[in-house]
Scaffold this active site. Structure first.
Site, PDB file in Angstrom:
ATOM      1  N   TYR A  48     -10.947  -7.001  16.698  1.00 58.07           N
ATOM      2  CA  TYR A  48     -10.323  -8.573  16.560  1.00 58.07           C
ATOM      3  C   TYR A  48      -9.819  -9.022  17.657  1.00 58.07           C
ATOM      4  O   TYR A  48      -9.463 -10.086  17.448  1.00 58.07           O
ATOM      5  CB  TYR A  48      -9.305  -8.268  15.260  1.00 58.07           C
ATOM      6  CG  TYR A  48      -9.600  -7.720  13.889  1.00 58.07           C
ATOM      7  CD1 TYR A  48     -10.863  -7.360  13.539  1.00 58.07           C
ATOM      8  CD2 TYR A  48      -8.620  -7.421  13.064  1.00 58.07           C
ATOM      9  CE1 TYR A  48     -11.052  -7.167  12.416  1.00 58.07           C
ATOM     10  CE2 TYR A  48      -8.935  -6.669  11.722  1.00 58.07           C
ATOM     11  CZ  TYR A  48     -10.182  -6.415  11.404  1.00 58.07           C
ATOM     12  OH  TYR A  48     -10.467  -6.046  10.116  1.00 58.07           O
ATOM     13  N   LYS A  73      -8.084  -0.139  14.342  1.00 60.80           N
ATOM     14  CA  LYS A  73      -9.381   0.560  13.978  1.00 60.80           C
ATOM     15  C   LYS A  73     -10.176   0.914  15.587  1.00 60.80           C
ATOM     16  O   LYS A  73      -9.802  -0.114  16.295  1.00 60.80           O
ATOM     17  CB  LYS A  73     -10.058  -0.138  13.099  1.00 60.80           C
ATOM     18  CG  LYS A  73      -9.237  -0.686  12.006  1.00 60.80           C
ATOM     19  CD  LYS A  73     -10.164  -1.681  10.921  1.00 60.80           C
ATOM     20  CE  LYS A  73      -9.170  -2.194   9.906  1.00 60.80           C
ATOM     21  NZ  LYS A  73      -8.243  -3.265  10.146  1.00 60.80           N
ATOM     22  N   HIS A 104     -13.751   2.041  12.173  1.00 63.85           N
ATOM     23  CA  HIS A 104     -14.105   0.876  11.451  1.00 63.85           C
ATOM     24  C   HIS A 104     -15.164   0.868  10.666  1.00 63.85           C
ATOM     25  O   HIS A 104     -15.281   0.108   9.526  1.00 63.85           O
ATOM     26  CB  HIS A 104     -13.909  -0.190  12.536  1.00 63.85           C
ATOM     27  CG  HIS A 104     -13.602  -1.441  12.190  1.00 63.85           C
ATOM     28  ND1 HIS A 104     -13.029  -2.579  12.926  1.00 63.85           N
ATOM     29  CD2 HIS A 104     -13.839  -2.249  10.911  1.00 63.85           C
ATOM     30  CE1 HIS A 104     -12.744  -3.517  12.461  1.00 63.85           C
ATOM     31  NE2 HIS A 104     -13.266  -3.507  11.039  1.00 63.85           N
ATOM     32  N   ILE A 224      -4.744  -6.139   1.813  1.00 60.75           N
ATOM     33  CA  ILE A 224      -4.289  -7.053   2.909  1.00 60.75           C
ATOM     34  C   ILE A 224      -5.010  -8.362   3.082  1.00 60.75           C
ATOM     35  O   ILE A 224      -5.682  -8.627   3.986  1.00 60.75           O
ATOM     36  CB  ILE A 224      -4.868  -6.050   4.046  1.00 60.75           C
ATOM     37  CG1 ILE A 224      -6.283  -5.590   4.013  1.00 60.75           C
ATOM     38  CG2 ILE A 224      -3.981  -5.059   4.157  1.00 60.75           C
ATOM     39  CD1 ILE A 224      -6.733  -5.017   5.280  1.00 60.75           C
ATOM     40  N   LYS A 226      -5.546 -12.091   4.108  1.00 59.69           N
ATOM     41  CA  LYS A 226      -5.221 -12.639   5.286  1.00 59.69           C
ATOM     42  C   LYS A 226      -5.036 -14.344   4.992  1.00 59.69           C
ATOM     43  O   LYS A 226      -5.853 -14.743   4.286  1.00 59.69           O
ATOM     44  CB  LYS A 226      -6.528 -12.555   6.079  1.00 59.69           C
ATOM     45  CG  LYS A 226      -6.661 -13.485   7.380  1.00 59.69           C
ATOM     46  CD  LYS A 226      -7.670 -14.590   7.588  1.00 59.69           C
ATOM     47  CE  LYS A 226      -7.338 -15.248   8.898  1.00 59.69           C
ATOM     48  NZ  LYS A 226      -8.608 -16.289   8.865  1.00 59.69           N
ATOM     49  N   VAL A 228      -3.168 -17.631   7.561  1.00 56.36           N
ATOM     50  CA  VAL A 228      -2.198 -17.995   8.633  1.00 56.36           C
ATOM     51  C   VAL A 228      -1.110 -19.176   8.147  1.00 56.36           C
ATOM     52  O   VAL A 228      -0.533 -19.612   8.805  1.00 56.36           O
ATOM     53  CB  VAL A 228      -3.168 -18.884   9.678  1.00 56.36           C
ATOM     54  CG1 VAL A 228      -4.179 -17.588  10.215  1.00 56.36           C
ATOM     55  CG2 VAL A 228      -3.727 -19.802   9.166  1.00 56.36           C
ATOM     56  N   ARG A 232       1.437 -19.820   2.036  1.00 57.53           N
ATOM     57  CA  ARG A 232       0.656 -18.896   1.233  1.00 57.53           C
ATOM     58  C   ARG A 232       1.177 -17.327   1.526  1.00 57.53           C
ATOM     59  O   ARG A 232       0.898 -16.719   0.578  1.00 57.53           O
ATOM     60  CB  ARG A 232      -0.904 -19.118   1.849  1.00 57.53           C
ATOM     61  CG  ARG A 232      -1.481 -20.448   1.137  1.00 57.53           C
ATOM     62  CD  ARG A 232      -2.860 -20.434   1.232  1.00 57.53           C
ATOM     63  NE  ARG A 232      -3.694 -21.999   0.595  1.00 57.53           N
ATOM     64  CZ  ARG A 232      -3.983 -22.582   1.506  1.00 57.53           C
ATOM     65  NH1 ARG A 232      -4.363 -22.199   2.798  1.00 57.53           N
ATOM     66  NH2 ARG A 232      -4.311 -23.737   1.081  1.00 57.53           N
ATOM     67  N   ASN A 236       1.151 -15.241  -1.606  1.00 50.15           N
ATOM     68  CA  ASN A 236       0.937 -13.758  -1.915  1.00 50.15           C
ATOM     69  C   ASN A 236       1.716 -12.700  -1.964  1.00 50.15           C
ATOM     70  O   ASN A 236       1.578 -11.889  -3.014  1.00 50.15           O
ATOM     71  CB  ASN A 236      -0.155 -13.599  -0.664  1.00 50.15           C
ATOM     72  CG  ASN A 236      -1.367 -14.734  -0.633  1.00 50.15           C
ATOM     73  OD1 ASN A 236      -1.572 -15.298  -1.602  1.00 50.15           O
ATOM     74  ND2 ASN A 236      -1.989 -14.548   0.504  1.00 50.15           N
TER      75      ASN A 236
END
Length: 273
Positions: A48, A73, A104, A224, A226, A228, A232, A236
């Protein structure tokens, strides 16, 4: 936030924040927002390219290190040098140890994932990693690993959402004491628009994302999502307090369509370099 106990006794927060596709320059701010919202589990990866931002957020927070669970990972292209790759990740994160380190992808065409796993076992024995696991491993990859090594993976992180549940693989993992961790848990948003999800959300005064996350949590998945967006994130996180009925859980389970979104681990061979 509820925690699950891995097969080596280490506990992991069941709901975390994934930072897949979060730009490196934004990662510190977004992870700090997550900490403020209550998250204590952050999932990143060398592929990432944002481990340094995760580490900067950890360094900037006043939260004790032992209260934060960090997953990263191994890149596919570094399976032949897992020790070096791990140290590079640890240094990028600025951490003395990593809580969970995953292979991964299996990349069976390389034939290196067993070799990589043995390197992870050494790192685990040296207490540089609290738990080791895999990601995107199908049943045949797990069988090869279990036949070739002494350590059972703590986690298999796989694509899992109501419309793609991989029920057989999840059951196999659990039969060996391997926790199932769901990535793309909302089907990248595609699982939020169905009539069943919307009706359940309306009945609880909840968001559709909260409904799907509550289904994951009730199913025993580590999850998990995602985002930004700080609002939210908080929404979540609040899914942990949403309890669905048995009939509602069954309605979500019935959404299985067998439609994978991501790459097929049987043939995926990208390097992530």
């Amino acid at each position: 936030m509820s925690e699950l106990t891995l097969n080596n006794g280490v506990t992991i927060p069941q709901l975390g924040l994934g930072v897949f596709q979060v730009p490196p320059e934004d990662t510190q701010r977004i992870v700090e927002d997550a900490f403020e919202a209550g998250y204590r589990h952050i999932d990143t990866a060398a592929g990432y390219r944002n481990e340094a931002g995760v580490g900067a957020a950890i360094a900037a927070t006043g939260i004790p290190r032992e209260e934060i669970f960090v997953t990263t990972k191994l890149r596919n292209g570094e399976q032949g040098k897992a020790q070096e790759a791990f140290q590079n990740s640890r240094k990028a994160l600025g951490l003395d140890y990593v809580d969970l380190y995953l292979i991964h992808w299996p990349v069976p065409s390389q034939g290196l994932y067993v070799q990589a796993w043995k390197e992870l076992e050494r790192l685990y024995e040296n207490k540089q990693i609290r738990a080791i696991g895999v990601s995107n491993f199908l049943a045949e990859h797990l069988d090869t690993l279990l036949e070739s090594s002494e350590t059972v993976p703590a986690v298999n992180q796989i694509e899992l959402h109501p419309s793609y549940q991989q029920a057989g693989l999840a059951a196999k993992c659990r039969s060996h004491g391997i926790e199932v961790e769901a990535y793309s848990p909302l089907g990248q948003g595609g699982d939020l628009n169905g009539n069943a999800v919307t009706a359940i959300a309306n009945g609880h005064g909840a968001t559709t994302a909260q409904v799907v996350l509550a289904w994951h949590l009730a199913s025993g998945n580590i999850v998990i999502p995602k985002t930004v967006n700080p609002d939210r994130m908080r929404e979540n996180f609040a899914a942990a307090s949403l309890t669905l009925t048995d009939s509602e859980l069954a309605a979500l389970t019935a959404l299985e369509s067998g439609a994978r979104i991501g790459s097929d681990p049987a043939v995926a061979s990208f390097t992530q370099m």
